[in-house]
Scaffold this active site. Structure first.
Site, PDB file in Angstrom:
ATOM      1  N   GLU A  64     -24.665 -19.153   9.081  1.00 13.95           N
ATOM      2  CA  GLU A  64     -25.426 -19.089  10.084  1.00 13.95           C
ATOM      3  C   GLU A  64     -25.378 -17.368  10.466  1.00 13.95           C
ATOM      4  OE1 GLU A  64     -25.189 -22.025  13.213  1.00 13.95           O
ATOM      5  OE2 GLU A  64     -24.877 -20.414  14.690  1.00 13.95           O
ATOM      6  N   ASP A  65     -24.473 -16.670  10.489  1.00 13.89           N
ATOM      7  CA  ASP A  65     -24.243 -15.460  10.923  1.00 13.89           C
ATOM      8  C   ASP A  65     -24.324 -14.206  10.119  1.00 13.89           C
ATOM      9  OD1 ASP A  65     -24.370 -16.469  13.599  1.00 13.89           O
ATOM     10  OD2 ASP A  65     -22.487 -16.713  13.760  1.00 13.89           O
TER      11      ASP A  65
END
Ligand code: ZN
Length: 175
Positions: A64-65
């Site tokens: 996600e990051d």
């Protein structure tokens, strides 16, 4: 690769992938503190010993990051771990309100292992909002975060009483 080696490899991998990121608290803590906190909650506070869950917890924000892909996780850590991380990864191409709504909608349908990671993530995030909140978050936003986290967790209850108890303990301190 044995379990301890796999866990160390995951911590090293996540630390490298998140190396340029900081948490949103006033001190801008190193990002890796967060995934390590999930593993601590799971194993040390709730007694979750399943290695795929602990490894996935340490890796849970890499897709996600960071630029990490699910395929990369599959190659390095195997299909089971990659699948758990994929289940707890938001689709960042969607606007934030949609992502938040989808977390509530999807929570009841994810795997047992992904639910354990999700519970630990929300426990850690509530504790962070209480103890080291993002400096620019007004009280109203902190409260709204608590309400949203509870909506997500209420959708997956019945999975691990110990973790759910830890979540409720944190929620009770709602600002
Ligand atoms: Zn997280």
């Amino acid at each position: 690769m044995d379990d301890v080696a796999r866990l160390i490899k995951a911590a090293d991998f996540a630390a490298f992938k998140h190396r340029r990121q900081r948490r949103k608290d006033a001190e801008a803590s190193p990002y890796i503190n967060h995934p390590l906190a999930l593993a601590r909650v799971l194993k040390l506070e709730a007694g979750v010993a399943e290695m795929d869950v602990l490894v996935a917890a340490i890796l849970h924000d890499t897709v996600e990051d960071t630029e990490t892909t699910v395929e990369e996780l599959e190659r390095e850590f195997g299909h089971a771990v990659a699948a758990i991380v994929a289940e707890v990864t938001d689709d960042k191409s969607l606007p934030k309100p949609d992502r938040k709504r989808l977390q509530v909608e999807h929570a009841p349908h994810i795997s047992h292992q992904a639910k354990l990671v999700k519970l630990a993530d929300k426990i850690c995030n509530l504790r962070d909002v209480l103890d080291a909140p993002p400096s620019h978050w007004p009280m109203e936003r902190r409260r709204a975060y608590f309400e949203w986290a509870k909506a997500v967790i209420d959708g997956l209850r019945g999975v691990h009483p110990g973790l759910e108890h830890l979540f409720d303990d944190a929620y009770r301190l709602k600002p």
